[in-house]
Design an enzyme around this catalytic site. Structure first.
Site, PDB file in Angstrom:
ATOM      1  N   GLN A 236      -4.451  -5.293   6.975  1.00 40.98           N
ATOM      2  CA  GLN A 236      -5.474  -6.187   6.406  1.00 40.98           C
ATOM      3  C   GLN A 236      -5.397  -7.587   7.033  1.00 40.98           C
ATOM      4  OE1 GLN A 236      -7.807  -5.093   4.556  1.00 40.98           O
ATOM      5  NE2 GLN A 236      -6.964  -3.150   3.841  1.00 40.98           N
TER       6      GLN A 236
ATOM      7  N   CYS B  91      -4.803   2.640  -3.492  1.00 35.94           N
ATOM      8  CA  CYS B  91      -3.535   3.135  -2.909  1.00 35.94           C
ATOM      9  C   CYS B  91      -2.407   2.146  -3.146  1.00 35.94           C
ATOM     10  CB  CYS B  91      -3.680   3.416  -1.416  1.00 35.94           C
ATOM     11  SG  CYS B  91      -4.852   4.698  -1.048  1.00 35.94           S
TER      12      CYS B  91
ATOM     13  N   LYS C 127     -10.320  -0.532  10.510  1.00 29.48           N
ATOM     14  CA  LYS C 127     -10.519  -1.718   9.657  1.00 29.48           C
ATOM     15  C   LYS C 127     -10.836  -2.938  10.524  1.00 29.48           C
ATOM     16  CE  LYS C 127      -7.133   0.003   6.317  1.00 29.48           C
ATOM     17  NZ  LYS C 127      -7.926   0.447   5.170  1.00 29.48           N
TER      18      LYS C 127
ATOM     19  N   HIS D 124       0.866  -1.186   0.000  1.00 30.10           N
ATOM     20  CA  HIS D 124       0.000   0.000   0.000  1.00 30.10           C
ATOM     21  C   HIS D 124       0.906   1.240   0.000  1.00 30.10           C
ATOM     22  CE1 HIS D 124      -2.745   2.968   1.908  1.00 30.10           C
ATOM     23  NE2 HIS D 124      -3.738   2.172   1.587  1.00 30.10           N
TER      24      HIS D 124
ATOM     25  N   ASP E 150       3.146  -4.690   8.072  1.00 30.23           N
ATOM     26  CA  ASP E 150       1.930  -3.899   7.936  1.00 30.23           C
ATOM     27  C   ASP E 150       0.748  -4.863   8.081  1.00 30.23           C
ATOM     28  OD1 ASP E 150      -0.341  -2.675   6.974  1.00 30.23           O
ATOM     29  OD2 ASP E 150       0.620  -1.786   5.215  1.00 30.23           O
TER      30      ASP E 150
HETATM   31  N1  PLP Z   1      -1.632  -0.748   4.693  1.00 31.18           N
HETATM   32  C1  PLP Z   1      -2.587  -1.467   4.098  1.00 31.18           C
HETATM   33  C2  PLP Z   1      -2.265  -2.858   3.628  1.00 31.18           C
HETATM   34  C3  PLP Z   1      -3.863  -0.946   3.925  1.00 31.18           C
HETATM   35  O1  PLP Z   1      -4.808  -1.656   3.332  1.00 31.18           O
HETATM   36  C4  PLP Z   1      -4.125   0.371   4.387  1.00 31.18           C
HETATM   37  C5  PLP Z   1      -5.436   0.985   4.157  1.00 31.18           C
HETATM   38  O2  PLP Z   1      -6.183   0.614   3.293  1.00 31.18           O
HETATM   39  C6  PLP Z   1      -3.095   1.076   5.014  1.00 31.18           C
HETATM   40  C7  PLP Z   1      -1.858   0.490   5.146  1.00 31.18           C
HETATM   41  C8  PLP Z   1      -3.300   2.457   5.535  1.00 31.18           C
HETATM   42  O3  PLP Z   1      -4.182   2.436   6.606  1.00 31.18           O
HETATM   43  P1  PLP Z   1      -4.678   3.808   7.267  1.00 31.18           P
HETATM   44  O4  PLP Z   1      -5.176   4.659   6.143  1.00 31.18           O
HETATM   45  O5  PLP Z   1      -5.757   3.375   8.211  1.00 31.18           O
HETATM   46  O6  PLP Z   1      -3.513   4.399   7.964  1.00 31.18           O
END
Ligand code: PLP
Length: 416
Positions: A213, A374, A236, A133, A210
């Site tokens: 998900q 993203c 999430k 992401h 990370d």
């Molecule tokens: N990393 C992953 C794999 C994501 O799917 C997301 C959000 O969709 C993020 C990071 C960023 O999360 P946040 O916008 O809640 O900081």
């Protein structure tokens, strides 16, 4: 996530009833029942989380760690209790290894600036993967710009599986840090994070995972994975927006300088010298998102009560059904077919652009996401500007994918 050896205890009807925990699912969208398939963007909130937020503001609202009146004591107690719940969710050793942040993005930026940046020199390398992401790309590009370090990217195959040999090869003498996703938000690929962490550690490289998900879809056990840092977002995971957490190994947190300065993170301040609090408070400058943390705690209670092993098994079953249904539809190309896959189905349609697909689905009451999610470098890897994405939560059942398929047949009728 892995469901091996999990014994099913709950029926499809039982999971169907879970819908009642989520008031928003009673809404009708364009006259149709809401089919929510966009939980990878943000999850819906169960009533217990909504009630916890309301109760907190009605009964205990005060700032934390400051006053000695009863409301402040209650707010502080609940806020710190929520930290303990995050520790339990992740299987961390100590609540002091949990830093509340505004989400995954803030957690990654904190590690990039506080832990990684001070150790980087020109020519050093940071290793990520092709399925990240933007939140796990851009903060590393920024530290590279600041220090002259280089970003290296481990490739993936056409199914969306990481090339582990290349990942290993890229862990070279100049690698200073590795950061990779546990579960891809576009492909649903579940990465072999334990192996990746082991490989990095053998090269004396620390890792950040990370987990945005991952945590809500199956049990994460940090002791098993051996991660140095792990980040996730509350919104999430059935919790409020604007709250998330970073797990960081205690000894590493103690080495790290604070990233942001202000109130709450200090023990004493004079114009000559400031003494910082010990972690985790050293990394929580300013008034934190108190209600958010407490709401996140309620969401964690909800999820742990459902049982993460059962959640993983239920979602895996629905995902398999969804993959089957979509693969049988004319003109649908599935993007992301890794054998280890969780919670996300992305696809492209021959007949229409993803934005048109999502618009027609919306008219059918189906909320799915269209866009680059993203993850523009990943889109480029698959030669697409965007995909349509259906993503799962605990309340989804096979019927949701039947409705999605109905909507996609309409797309074919209209555009085909
Ligand atoms: N990393 C992953 C794999 C994501 O799917 C997301 C959000 O969709 C993020 C990071 C960023 O999360 P946040 O916008 O809640 O900081």
């Amino acid at each position: 996530m892995s469901t091996a050896g999990i014994d099913s205890r709950r029926s499809a009807v039982w999971w169907q009833r879970i819908r009642k925990d989520f008031p928003i699912l009673d809404r009708r969208i364009h006259g149709k029942p809401l089919t929510y398939l966009d939980s990878a963007s943000t999850s819906q909130k169960p009533r217990c989380v909504l009630e916890t937020l309301q109760r907190y503001y009605e009964r205990s609202n005060a700032n934390v760690h400051r006053a000695i009146h009863l409301l402040a004591e209650e707010a502080t107690f609940e806020y710190e209790k929520a930290r303990g719940k995050v520790k339990r969710l992740l299987g961390a050793d100590d609540p002091r290894e949990i830093v509340f942040t505004s989400g995954t993005t803030a957690a990654i930026n904190l590690v990039a600036q506080s832990y990684v940046r001070p150790m980087l020199q020109e020519g050093d390398e940071i290793l990520i993967t092709h399925m990240e992401h933007h939140s796990n790309i851009v903060p590393w590009q920024m530290v590279c710009e600041q220090t002259g370090a280089r970003l290296r990217v481990a490739p993936i195959d056409d199914r969306g599986v990481l090339d582990l040999d290349e990942f290993q090869r890229l862990l070279g003498p100049r690698t200073r840090f590795a950061s990779f996703t546990h579960v891809s938000n576009v492909l649903g690929t579940v990465n072999p994070v334990r192996e990746m962490t082991d490989l990095a550690h053998r090269n004396e490289v620390r890792v950040l995972i990370d987990g945005a998900q991952a945590v809500q879809h199956g049990a994460v056990d940090l002791a098993e994975i051996g991660a140095d840092f792990y980040a996730f977002s509350g919104h999430k995971l059935y919790g409020p927006t604007g709250i998330g957490a970073l797990y960081a190994r205690g000894d590493l947190l103690h080495q790290m300088p604070p990233w942001q300065g202000g109130g709450e993170m200090i023990e004493s301040v004079s114009f000559e010298k400031t003494v910082y609090h010990a972690p985790p408070h050293k990394f929580e400058a300013g008034t934190p998102n108190i209600a958010g943390a407490i709401g996140l705690g309620a969401a964690i209670d909800y999820l742990l009560e459902l049982g993460l092993a059962d959640v993983a098994r239920h979602e895996a079953e629905v995902l398999e059904y969804g993959m089957q249904v979509l693969s049988e539809l004319e003109g649908v190309r599935l993007i992301g077919t890794a054998p280890e896959k969780a919670s996300v189905i992305s696809f492209a349609m021959e007949a229409a652009h993803p934005h048109d697909v999502a618009t027609i689905l919306d008219r059918e009451g189906v909320a799915a996401r269209a866009g680059h999610h993203c993850a523009q470098p990943l889109m480029e890897r698959f030669g697409l500007p965007a995909t349509t994405r259906a993503s799962l939560a605990v309340f989804n059942t096979r019927e949701d994918f039947d409705r999605l398929a109905g909507g996609l047949r309409k797309v074919n009728e209209i555009f085909g």
